[in-house]
Design an enzyme around this catalytic site. Structure first.
Site, PDB file in Angstrom:
ATOM      1  N   PHE A  81      44.440  68.553  99.638  1.00 21.08           N
ATOM      2  CA  PHE A  81      45.910  68.539  99.346  1.00 21.08           C
ATOM      3  C   PHE A  81      46.774  69.707  99.273  1.00 21.08           C
ATOM      4  CE2 PHE A  81      48.526  67.535  95.940  1.00 21.08           C
ATOM      5  CZ  PHE A  81      48.916  65.790  96.942  1.00 21.08           C
ATOM      6  N   ARG A 133      48.629  55.249 105.220  1.00 24.35           N
ATOM      7  CA  ARG A 133      47.353  55.739 103.619  1.00 24.35           C
ATOM      8  C   ARG A 133      47.054  54.062 103.042  1.00 24.35           C
ATOM      9  NH1 ARG A 133      46.713  59.846  99.833  1.00 24.35           N
ATOM     10  NH2 ARG A 133      48.168  59.103  98.883  1.00 24.35           N
ATOM     11  N   ASP A 148      37.413  68.690  93.320  1.00 28.04           N
ATOM     12  CA  ASP A 148      38.796  67.991  92.591  1.00 28.04           C
ATOM     13  C   ASP A 148      38.829  66.584  92.439  1.00 28.04           C
ATOM     14  OD1 ASP A 148      41.690  66.468  92.854  1.00 28.04           O
ATOM     15  OD2 ASP A 148      41.935  68.384  93.288  1.00 28.04           O
ATOM     16  N   TYR A 169      47.064  59.230  87.055  1.00 27.74           N
ATOM     17  CA  TYR A 169      48.033  58.242  87.247  1.00 27.74           C
ATOM     18  C   TYR A 169      47.476  57.956  88.843  1.00 27.74           C
ATOM     19  CZ  TYR A 169      49.483  62.574  89.829  1.00 27.74           C
ATOM     20  OH  TYR A 169      49.822  63.652  90.747  1.00 27.74           O
ATOM     21  N   LYS A 170      46.344  57.743  89.071  1.00 31.71           N
ATOM     22  CA  LYS A 170      46.249  57.240  90.285  1.00 31.71           C
ATOM     23  C   LYS A 170      45.413  56.139  89.923  1.00 31.71           C
ATOM     24  CE  LYS A 170      46.949  60.958  93.240  1.00 31.71           C
ATOM     25  NZ  LYS A 170      46.829  62.404  93.580  1.00 31.71           N
TER      26      LYS A 170
END
Ligand SMILES: *Cc1c(COP(=O)(O)O)cnc(C)c1O
Length: 415
Positions: free
Chosen positions: A136, A387, A213, A238-239
């Site tokens: 990322f 995605r 991560d 928050y995912k």
């Protein structure tokens, strides 16, 4: 990695039959508005999880009492302990981490910076940081920034972009100069699930530290930080942890390592006695030393509720449903989208997959815009990836079916 069994019904049954057979189907009703009034198919829970149905009332209650009535007294009564108390609970339910090793604080980017810097400085005489080119952007940028700041060298891994970083890719670059290796447990684009225990062991054999991560794995894939011997980990809330936009991150530092690492952003909340008002900075003895400033208590509340929901469901059951959802998504992609020129850019083996898949097509940027208009919400990742994120507790098989059919229809319209 151990193989993951998938029943044949995932390809042959109807979406309604799969929903009927789903032991976690009841959890969907615990989220706000999952029934399609505003959204036909939400396929982006891996970017921003849905709010829980109880969150508005519980937030109002928090504001009315803990904040509104107890006011500043709440810091003494509970808030000072919240970053570690919630960290411990998250560790227990989601991360496979014993108490005293996890804090909730900052953003993922800031916590990554703090722990990466601490790890590099914690391996004197070693000057290399290992990271992969497909990680990322924030992860890569932080490594580049720290390397520039500290005069360190970056060893880049170029893995197969359709899958991800394998143990042999790491073995090829680690050595006596490696200080720290930063990798994503689940790749944000392909959804590839790295072999964290094997990679952790070989990083240790080289005398280096590993920082995982967990942004795309926390809450979707079982994690066993203590059992795997992981040194450091950071992840978003928050995912798949449904903490809400900008909810704070979590950071894990293995107990045996805490005293030996010093993080670079010295603030009063990470100090030995925050209210000692001492003239000099001395870090806390425990995991609190990785904190910096006043914890974002209000922003931690929805996360607290979601961790309890996951505890109720159990991470193993969450993973089982996640595997069925991604497997079904691939069945539908093969059946509905492949004839239109769409290619799968994720692993077919469920043992190597997190909870999302990516499919590629040159027209997906405009297709995504059209889908959002219709309440079908996947996300687009340049240059041409769509995605499809499948949040196990809030997504039904019918929702996935409707979403994939809508992708096909939108693609037909632009062709
Ligand atoms: C989502 C995500 C981030 C986000 O970092 P923030 O500081 O919360 O913006 C970082 N790394 C990975 C791998 C991610 O998937």
């Amino acid at each position: 990695m151990t193989s993951v069994p998938v029943p044949a019904s995932v390809a042959t049954a109807s979406a309604a039959q799969l929903d009927d057979a789903d032991p976690l189907a009841g959890f969907r009703g615990r989220f706000l508005d999952p029934a399609g009034e505003h959204v036909v198919a939400y396929l982006d829970g891996n970017s921003l999880g849905r709010p829980l149905a109880e969150t508005p009332a519980r937030l109002a209650e928090f504001i009315g009492t803990e904040w509104g009535e107890r006011l500043i007294r709440s810091w003494d009564e509970r808030w000072m302990d919240e970053p570690t108390a919630l960290g411990d609970r998250l560790g227990e339910v989601v991360l496979g981490a014993g108490p005293g090793q996890t804090v909730v604080a900052d953003s993922t980017s800031v916590l990554l910076y703090k722990l990466l810097r601490a790890a590099l400085d914690g391996r004197p005489g070693r000057d290399e940081i290992v990271v992969d080119r497909d990680n990322f952007p924030t992860d890569r940028f932080l490594v580049e920034g720290i390397a520039a700041e500290r005069g360190a060298r970056i060893r880049w891994i170029q893995a197969d972009p359709a899958t991800g970083v394998r143990p042999e890719d790491v073995a090829a670059v680690v050595g006596p100069r490696t200080a720290v290796v930063l990798l994503s447990h689940v790749a944000y684009r392909s959804g590839f699930l790295a072999d964290a225990p094997a990679i952790t062991a070989l990083v240790h054999d080289a005398g280096a530290l590993v920082l995982w991560d967990l942004c795309h794995s926390a809450g979707s894939v079982p994690v066993a930080l203590d059992a795997w011997g992981v040194d450091l980990a950071v992840g978003c809330t928050y995912k798949y942890l449904n903490g809400g936009p900008g909810a704070p991150a979590f950071g894990y530092v293995r107990a045996g390592l805490q005293q030996r690492l010093q993080q670079p952003i010295w603030g009063w909340m990470g100090a030995h006695q925050p209210f000692g008002m001492s003239p000099d900075y001395r870090p806390a003895e425990d995991v609190r030393r990785f904190l910096t400033g006043t914890p974002p208590i209000l922003a931690m509340q929805p996360l607290k509720h979601m961790v309890e929901l996951i505890a109720e469901a159990g991470m193993d059951a969450v993973r089982e449903k996640s595997v069925l959802l991604t497997e079904r998504a691939i069945v539908l992609a093969d059946e509905l989208l492949a004839p239109l020129g769409v290619e799968l850019a994720s692993p077919r083996d469920p043992a190597e997959r997190g909870s999302h898949i990516t499919v590629n097509h040159p027209r997906f940027r405009e297709v995504t815009a059209a889908l959002w208009e219709r309440g079908v919400i996947p996300d687009f990742r340049a240059p041409h990836g769509l995605r499809i994120g499948l949040s196990p507790l809030s997504t039904s098989f019918a929702e996935l079916q409707a979403g994939m059919e809508a992708v096909r229809d939108a693609l037909l319209e632009v062709q």
